[in-house]
Design an enzyme around this catalytic site. Sequence first.
Site, mmCIF file in Angstrom:
data_model
loop_
_atom_site.group_PDB
_atom_site.id
_atom_site.type_symbol
_atom_site.label_atom_id
_atom_site.label_comp_id
_atom_site.label_asym_id
_atom_site.label_seq_id
_atom_site.Cartn_x
_atom_site.Cartn_y
_atom_site.Cartn_z
ATOM 1 N N LYS A 1 49.568 16.952 -57.280
ATOM 2 C CA LYS A 1 49.296 18.167 -58.045
ATOM 3 C C LYS A 1 49.982 18.091 -59.420
ATOM 4 C CE LYS A 1 49.243 20.888 -53.754
ATOM 5 N NZ LYS A 1 49.825 22.098 -53.107
ATOM 6 N N TYR B 1 40.091 24.844 -52.562
ATOM 7 C CA TYR B 1 40.918 25.685 -51.679
ATOM 8 C C TYR B 1 40.121 26.836 -51.057
ATOM 9 C CZ TYR B 1 45.434 23.471 -52.777
ATOM 10 O OH TYR B 1 46.502 22.599 -52.872
ATOM 11 N N ASN C 1 54.868 22.220 -54.355
ATOM 12 C CA ASN C 1 55.152 21.217 -53.313
ATOM 13 C C ASN C 1 54.476 19.865 -53.570
ATOM 14 O OD1 ASN C 1 52.561 21.884 -52.603
ATOM 15 N ND2 ASN C 1 53.060 22.699 -50.582
ATOM 16 N N HIS D 1 48.886 17.306 -52.117
ATOM 17 C CA HIS D 1 47.909 17.836 -51.153
ATOM 18 C C HIS D 1 47.421 16.699 -50.263
ATOM 19 C CE1 HIS D 1 44.360 19.777 -49.456
ATOM 20 N NE2 HIS D 1 43.758 18.618 -49.672
ATOM 21 N N GLU E 1 36.489 17.106 -48.662
ATOM 22 C CA GLU E 1 37.296 16.971 -49.886
ATOM 23 C C GLU E 1 36.978 15.669 -50.624
ATOM 24 O OE1 GLU E 1 40.893 19.831 -48.203
ATOM 25 O OE2 GLU E 1 41.303 17.682 -48.436
#
Length: 162
Positions: free
Chosen positions: A20, A60, A123, A126, A137
Amino acid sequence: MLQDQEAHAAEMERTFIAIKPDGVQRGLISEIVSRFERKGFKLVAIKIVIPSKDFAEKHYHDLKERPFFNGLCDFLSSGPVVAMVWEGEGVIKYGRKLIGATDPQKSEPGTIRGDLAVVVGRNIIHGSDGPETAKDEINLWFKPEELVSYTSNAEKWVYGVN
Ligand code: UDP
Ligand code: MG
């Protein structure tokens, strides 16, 4: 234990992994790539992109009822993301293990989030959470021709395939 080619091929999986914007900006691309690579998984696609907000919302979509959805999609589309597909036996489930728990406060030391992140909203990585999401995805982020099928020189040593 030696495995035959067919059994090995049948166990092969692919998962979608993304670094990310926080992971990219913090200079953690090589650290993250190296953890998957050293484990023995094979990189079959990689690119750096800035996703649009609309694209982030598609990625998402399962979380659209959650209070953090809008902020999460704003964040994912705020800067460059390194999108990857990794291949290997058990890579979907084990990739999640390498990543660690969603909340870095609960991630074990030794995991990517445990070692490299502190809060849930930043975080850094992914990973697909199951075979169906992995397929969806990968299809969302990559065109079929961007996925490279090849035999890695390491494969026979990683898997003991004869
Ligand atoms: N997230 C958040 N707040 C929360 C839960 C999740 O900001 O309370 C973010 C976090 O970045 C997480 C992402 O939403 O990685 C997707 O959530 P999910 O439950 O799918 O976690 P993951 O699969 O990434 O571990
Ligand atoms: Mg998830």
